[in-house]
Design an enzyme around this catalytic site. Sequence first.
Site: not given
Length: 382
Positions: A13, A96, A230, A233
């Site tokens: 991503d 990201q 985190y 995902k």
Amino acid sequence: MSEKTTISVIKADIGSLAGHHMVHPDTMAAAAKVLAEAKSKGILTDYYITHVGDDLELIMTHRKGVDASEVHETAWNAFKEAARVAKELGLYAAGQDLLTDAFSGNVRGLGPSAAEMEFVERPSEPVIVFMADKTEPGAFNLPLFRVFADPFNTAGLVIDPKIHDGFKFEVYDVIAGKYVVLNSPEEMYDLLALIGTPGRFVIRRIFRKSDNEIGAVVAVERLNLIAGQYVGKDDPVAIVRAQSGFPAVGEVIEAFAFPHLVAGWMRGSHFGPLMPVGQRNARCTRFDGPPRVVALGFQIKNGRLIGPADLFDDPAFDETRRLAQTVAEYMRRHGPFMPHRLGPEEMEYTTLPQVLQKLQDRFTEAKLYQVKGPKVKTELLE
Ligand code: F6R
Ligand code: MG
Ligand code: MG
């Protein structure tokens, strides 16, 4: 230089249009330039670039084997270039998944995910690339089990002598950093005991038992564990070989006709149905989802990628998509309640520690009934 062909599917991503909705075409073009150059230099034999939701997907063939640093570096440079364009366009979460500035020989551990397999091409080599958004690698556990171990899905396990012996499953414990190989059908119940916990035990590779030929591979990187916190995902990819000695293409995609619940969706913190879609619907919308999976079928010939065929872009999957909508609606009505929301240990975003801290002085000791000792008897704790 190997006689074998390697297919590497590497994704990241690198930023997207309209929040975490979809990859911008200009970033795909920037990545394509890098891969074209690598092809002209002979690093790659062929490539195909696409996206699923906010993930840029590089499908590459070459002769350099799994984990080849030149190929990983090519992918890394393609992501860097795409992220540069994403930043110029002000795309959301630009860069990201690129967790470092320094490339060190392999993209694994740096943010992107990779699924790779090497094989001697059969005279005709059908391969399916699965790419999912808004979920985690364990999302492939259920369908891959059904493809390679469940005769109610794969008729060939019963009636095709070439696959009647079954398959071996390499299962990773992504928390402990260990793996185990289990044989199916003999150890099927042990296999299910593990892979029924898809956040921890993830099918990584599947081999034909009779000759150890590779049948499937999944990218098992868990970005949240790599990064220590985190950061998104781990939207997974998988490669599956089909036909003559493996499950048929129709048996492979049949396993996705049930939109099972997977972890991910909004803020990586909700269970939702995995919806199979064609490439034109590979964009996450409702509540940043629902989680989606695309299946592109290729023939590989002398390393060339012939295709793709957009396998879920078909009315035969309309009922699956309708059921996925019904399940999505049902799950959404739970709002912030489990089991729509993931358990606290699996959530991407949580305010629970802050809420508990804020309220700590206002919590008062409570009288609880509890079972004590070997006999079943309750007593009031004072
Ligand atoms: C899930 C995902 C999105 C974001 C959500 C909030 O994997 O990418 O659902 O988590 O849109 O994003 P931020 O925190 O960037 O505003
Ligand atoms: Mg994103
Ligand atoms: Mg994504």
